[in-house]
Design a protein around this motif. Structure first.
Motif, PDB file in Angstrom:
ATOM      1  N   LEU A 287      41.880  45.649  52.000  1.00 50.17           N
ATOM      2  CA  LEU A 287      42.872  44.612  51.687  1.00 50.17           C
ATOM      3  C   LEU A 287      42.209  43.392  51.019  1.00 50.17           C
ATOM      4  CD1 LEU A 287      45.194  44.695  54.858  1.00 50.17           C
ATOM      5  CD2 LEU A 287      45.738  45.475  52.536  1.00 50.17           C
ATOM      6  N   VAL A 288      41.056  43.070  51.527  1.00 49.87           N
ATOM      7  CA  VAL A 288      40.325  41.919  50.972  1.00 49.87           C
ATOM      8  C   VAL A 288      39.967  42.183  49.503  1.00 49.87           C
ATOM      9  CG1 VAL A 288      38.097  40.708  51.040  1.00 49.87           C
ATOM     10  CG2 VAL A 288      39.424  41.008  53.144  1.00 49.87           C
ATOM     11  N   VAL A 289      39.413  43.369  49.267  1.00 49.30           N
ATOM     12  CA  VAL A 289      39.021  43.705  47.901  1.00 49.30           C
ATOM     13  C   VAL A 289      40.243  43.738  46.987  1.00 49.30           C
ATOM     14  CG1 VAL A 289      38.059  45.534  46.438  1.00 49.30           C
ATOM     15  CG2 VAL A 289      36.931  44.909  48.585  1.00 49.30           C
ATOM     16  N   ARG A 290      41.308  44.296  47.505  1.00 44.74           N
ATOM     17  CA  ARG A 290      42.528  44.392  46.693  1.00 44.74           C
ATOM     18  C   ARG A 290      43.045  42.984  46.333  1.00 44.74           C
ATOM     19  NH1 ARG A 290      46.752  48.116  49.306  1.00 44.74           N
ATOM     20  NH2 ARG A 290      45.176  49.688  48.802  1.00 44.74           N
ATOM     21  N   ALA A 291      43.023  42.108  47.308  1.00 45.97           N
ATOM     22  CA  ALA A 291      43.508  40.745  47.056  1.00 45.97           C
ATOM     23  C   ALA A 291      42.732  40.090  45.914  1.00 45.97           C
ATOM     24  CB  ALA A 291      43.384  39.910  48.322  1.00 45.97           C
ATOM     25  N   LEU A 292      41.420  40.344  45.889  1.00 48.99           N
ATOM     26  CA  LEU A 292      40.590  39.750  44.832  1.00 48.99           C
ATOM     27  C   LEU A 292      40.842  40.431  43.489  1.00 48.99           C
ATOM     28  CD1 LEU A 292      37.253  39.282  46.794  1.00 48.99           C
ATOM     29  CD2 LEU A 292      38.742  37.472  45.955  1.00 48.99           C
ATOM     30  N   ASN A 293      40.899  41.738  43.520  1.00 44.74           N
ATOM     31  CA  ASN A 293      41.116  42.474  42.267  1.00 44.74           C
ATOM     32  C   ASN A 293      42.464  42.162  41.636  1.00 44.74           C
ATOM     33  OD1 ASN A 293      38.641  43.650  42.231  1.00 44.74           O
ATOM     34  ND2 ASN A 293      39.292  45.568  43.188  1.00 44.74           N
ATOM     35  N   LYS A 294      43.417  41.814  42.478  1.00 42.93           N
ATOM     36  CA  LYS A 294      44.755  41.496  41.976  1.00 42.93           C
ATOM     37  C   LYS A 294      44.752  40.186  41.197  1.00 42.93           C
ATOM     38  CE  LYS A 294      47.891  41.498  45.288  1.00 42.93           C
ATOM     39  NZ  LYS A 294      48.810  41.964  46.327  1.00 42.93           N
ATOM     40  N   ASP A 295      43.748  39.367  41.483  1.00 42.68           N
ATOM     41  CA  ASP A 295      43.786  38.022  40.911  1.00 42.68           C
ATOM     42  C   ASP A 295      42.501  37.689  40.146  1.00 42.68           C
ATOM     43  OD1 ASP A 295      44.467  35.469  40.245  1.00 42.68           O
ATOM     44  OD2 ASP A 295      44.747  34.757  42.285  1.00 42.68           O
TER      45      ASP A 295
END
Lengths: 145, 414
Positions: B34-42
Motif C-alpha cells: 500500500l505504501v509503495v502504491r501510494a507513492l507510485n500513484k503520485d
C-alpha cells in the motif's frame, strides 16, 4: 705608555670588519684588530690551534651571533666554559634586536650586547665607545694569567 | 516474507515519475504494498526493499543504500525508532518517515525530536508522497548547505594560512634585507665623507642621492618590520587602564608636545582588554599624527571614550589641517601618504599599524574630518575578555604638563 690592546672580531661579513677597522683607525688606544670569519676559526684562534699556533690572546672579543659553522652563542658558551678564556670580555655585536637573542646572550655570560647601528656615524660611535670603555676605562685582567 | 528483504516492483503510470530507492521497515506485506502504491500513484517510481529487523536493515543499508527510509513504529522484534539510531551510528544522513497504524501525539512529537522527518498514518497514505518530496528537498538543501559550509571552512583555513605565510614572509624579508642594506648605507656614507670634494661636483651629488635613498629604505624596512610584528604573535591581552597608557604616551611625546605648544587632554578613560604595548602604540600614533598634521594654531588634541555595547569607542580629535573625505579609506593603507615628504615627514605606516592593531581585537577604526576643520579618529576596543573578565580599576591621576588635569577617581563600569 700602555701596551697596545688586541681585539678579536668574529664576523663573517668582511664589510663590517672593514668598518670596525676604519672606526679604530684614528684611535689613541692603538688597538690591533684581528678577525676570523666563523665560529670554528674563532675557537681555533683562541685555543692557538693549527695556523693560529702563534695567535695572540685577545683582550676583547667582538662576537657576531649569526655565524657559519658554529654560531656566536656556541662560541660564547665554549668561551665561558673554558677556565683560560672565560676572563676575556665578550661584546656581542649583532644586527639582531630580538629580545630572545639579547636575553640568551646575557644568560650565557656575554659582557655586553651592542646592536650594529645602520647609520655610519652611529656605527663609528658604537665601536669607538666600546674601545674607549674596554681599553680606556675598565680594568681588564692582567695579560698572561 | 523473509527478513532478508523483499522486492516490490514498480507500477506503470502515465505521469512523469521520479525514481526513488526506498527502504521499508515493515512486517506487514500488505501495508508495504500500500505504501509503495501510494507513492507510485503520485509521481514516484519506487524501487523498494522491505526489511523487518535490525540485521537485515543494516545489511540493506550497505548493499542498497536508500534515498529514504519508511519505517513502521511497531514491529514484533524491533522498534521503528531504533532505525534512527542505526542511521546515526552509520553516519548516514538519510531522511526517515514513520508510517504507522496508530501513533499518539506524544510519541509522534518524540519521534520528530529524535530526527524523523515526519510521520504518516497508514489510513492517511495520500499525504505520503508530499511528505517524501519535502524530506528529499530538505535533504538536498541540507547537503548543499553542508557543502557550502565545508567550502567556507576550507577557504577560511586557506586564508588564515596564506595570511600567516605572508606575515612570516614580510618579517623574514624585511629582517634579511636589513643586513645588506646596512652595508650600502654605511659605505655610501663613508664614500660621501671621505671623498667629499675630492672627486668632481657630480660625484658628491650622486653619492648623496645613493646614501639618502639607502637611509630612507632602512627606515621603510624598519617600518615594515614594525607593521608585520603587530600580527606575528598572539596578543597577550589583559586589562589595560587607558589613563595610565595616556600618561605614558604624553611622556613619550613630551618633546613634540612642548615644541609644538600642543595641549593634549583626555577625559576619564576606561580600561580595555588588549595588549598594553599595542594600545600605547595606537594612542601614540594617533596623537603623534594629530600634532604632526597641525595648522597655524597650536594643536589641541582631545581623547575621549564612550560605551558601545561590549566595546569602548574612543575618539582622538584635533584642530589640525583635516583630511578630505575621499581619502578617509586609503589613509589606513600601508605606505599611503597624502603629503609630500618635505611637507610632513613619515612613511605612511602609522595609521596602517593602528588599523592592524584595532582589527586584531575585532574593532574598527575610521576617520571623520573636513579639510581645515581638524579631524577625529574613532576606534573601538573590547571592554573585557571573552569570559567577561574585567578587573575594577582603582584611582588614576592624569597629569599632562600641557594637558588637562584631573584628580577625580576613575571607576570603570562593568
Amino acid at each position: 705608555m700602555k701596551p697596545a690592546s688586541d681585539l678579536l672580531m668574529v664576523d663573517d661579513n668582511p664589510a663590517d670588519v672593514a668598518l670596525v677597522c676604519e672606526a679604530l683607525a684614528a684611535n689613541k688606544h692603538r688597538s690591533r684588530l684581528h678577525s676570523v670569519g666563523d665560529g670554528v676559526e674563532a675557537m681555533a684562534f683562541l685555543n692557538h690551534r693549527d695556523k693560529y699556533a702563534n695567535a695572540i690572546r685577545p683582550d676583547l672579543v667582538i662576537l657576531d651571533l649569526n655565524l657559519p659553522k658554529k654560531d656566536g652563542l656556541a662560541v660564547l658558551t665554549a668561551m665561558k666554559a673554558a677556565p683560560d678564556l672565560r676572563q676575556i670580555p665578550v661584546v656581542i655585536f649583532s644586527t639582531s634586536l630580538l629580545r630572545k637573542d639579547i636575553v640568551r646572550s646575557y644568560d650565557l655570560g656575554a659582557n655586553c650586547y651592542v646592536s650594529k647601528p645602520g647609520n655610519l656615524n652611529d656605527f663609528f660611535f658604537a665601536v669607538k665607545s666600546m674601545e674607549e670603555f674596554w681599553f680606556g676605562f675598565v680594568n681588564l685582567p692582567p695579560r698572561g694569567e | 516474507m523473509s527478513s532478508a528483504g523483499t522486492k516490490l516492483g514498480t507500477q506503470d503510470s502515465a505521469v512523469p515519475q521520479t525514481k526513488l530507492r526506498a527502504l521499508l521497515v515493515e512486517d506487514n506485506a500488505l501495508d508495504a504494498t500500500l505504501v509503495v502504491r501510494a507513492l507510485n500513484k503520485d509521481g514516484f517510481d519506487v524501487a523498494a526493499d522491505v526489511v523487518q529487523d535490525e540485521a537485515a536493515f543494516r545489511r540493506m543499508l550497505r548493499s542498497h543504500p536508500p534515498e529514504i527510509v519508511l519505517a513502521d513504529y511497531n514491529l514484533p522484534t524491533w522498534k521503528g525508532m531504533e532505525v534512527l539510531k542505526v542511521l546515526r551510528s552509520e553516519g548516514l544522513d538519510i531522511p526517515m518517515i514513520l508510517v504507522s497504524g496508530a501513533l499518539g501525539d506524544v510519541t509522534a512529537v518524540e519521534c520528530i525530536k529524535q530526527g524523523a522527518t515526519d510521520y504518516v498514518l497508514k489510513d492517511g497514505l495520500a499525504r505520503l508522497p508530499e511528505v517524501v518530496r519535502r524530506a528529499l528537498r530538505e535533504k538536498h538543501e541540507r547537503s548543499l548547505r553542508q557543502q557550502a559550509e565545508r567550502d567556507l571552512a576550507k577557504k577560511v583555513d586557506e586564508l588564515a594560512r596564506s595570511n600567516a605565510d605572508l606575515e612570516q614572509f614580510a618579517y623574514v624579508a624585511s629582517h634579511d634585507l636589513q643586513e645588506p642594506l646596512r652595508m650600502v648605507t654605511a659605505y655610501t656614507q663613508l664614500l660621501g665623507e671621505r671623498y667629499r670634494g675630492k672627486l668632481d661636483e657630480n660625484a658628491d651629488k650622486f653619492i648623496g642621492y645613493a646614501s639618502e635613498g639607502a637611509q630612507r629604505m632602512q627606515v621603510l624596512i624598519q617600518d615594515l618590520l614594525a607593521f608585520s610584528r603587530v600580527g606575528r604573535n598572539e596578543p597577550t591581552s589583559k586589562t589595560v587602564d587607558c589613563n595610565a597608557v595616556m600618561q605614558e604616551v604624553v611622556q613619550t611625546l613630551a618633546t613634540t608636545i612642548q615644541e609644538s605648544g600642543a595641549s593634549v587632554s583626555y577625559a576619564e578613560l576606561p580600561a580595555v582588554w588588549a595588549d598594553r604595548t599595542q594600545v600605547a602604540q595606537l594612542f601614540q600614533n594617533l596623537i603623534g599624527n594629530a600634532i604632526k598634521f597641525r595648522g597655524e594654531k597650536p594643536p589641541v588634541v582631545a581623547v575621549q571614550a564612550e560605551a558601545a555595547g561590549e566595546r569602548w569607542q574612543f575618539s582622538v580629535s584635533d584642530n589640525g589641517i583635516g583630511i578630505a573625505s575621499e581619502h578617509a579609506e586609503n589613509i589606513f593603507v600601508v605606505f599611503q601618504r597624502l603629503h609630500a615628504r618635505t611637507e610632513y615627514p613619515g612613511n605612511g605606516i602609522g595609521l596602517a599599524i593602528c588599523k592592524k592593531i584595532v582589527e586584531r581585537y575585532g574593532g574598527k577604526i575610521w576617520m571623520e574630518s573636513q579639510p581645515g576643520q581638524g579631524s577625529t579618529f574613532k576606534f573601538t576596543l573590547p571592554a573585557h575578555g571573552p569570559d567577561g573578565k574585567q578587573e575594577v580599576k582603582a584611582d588614576a591621576k592624569h597629569d599632562s604638563k600641557h594637558g588637562a588635569r584631573q584628580d577625580s577617581k576613575s571607576e570603570v563600569q562593568r
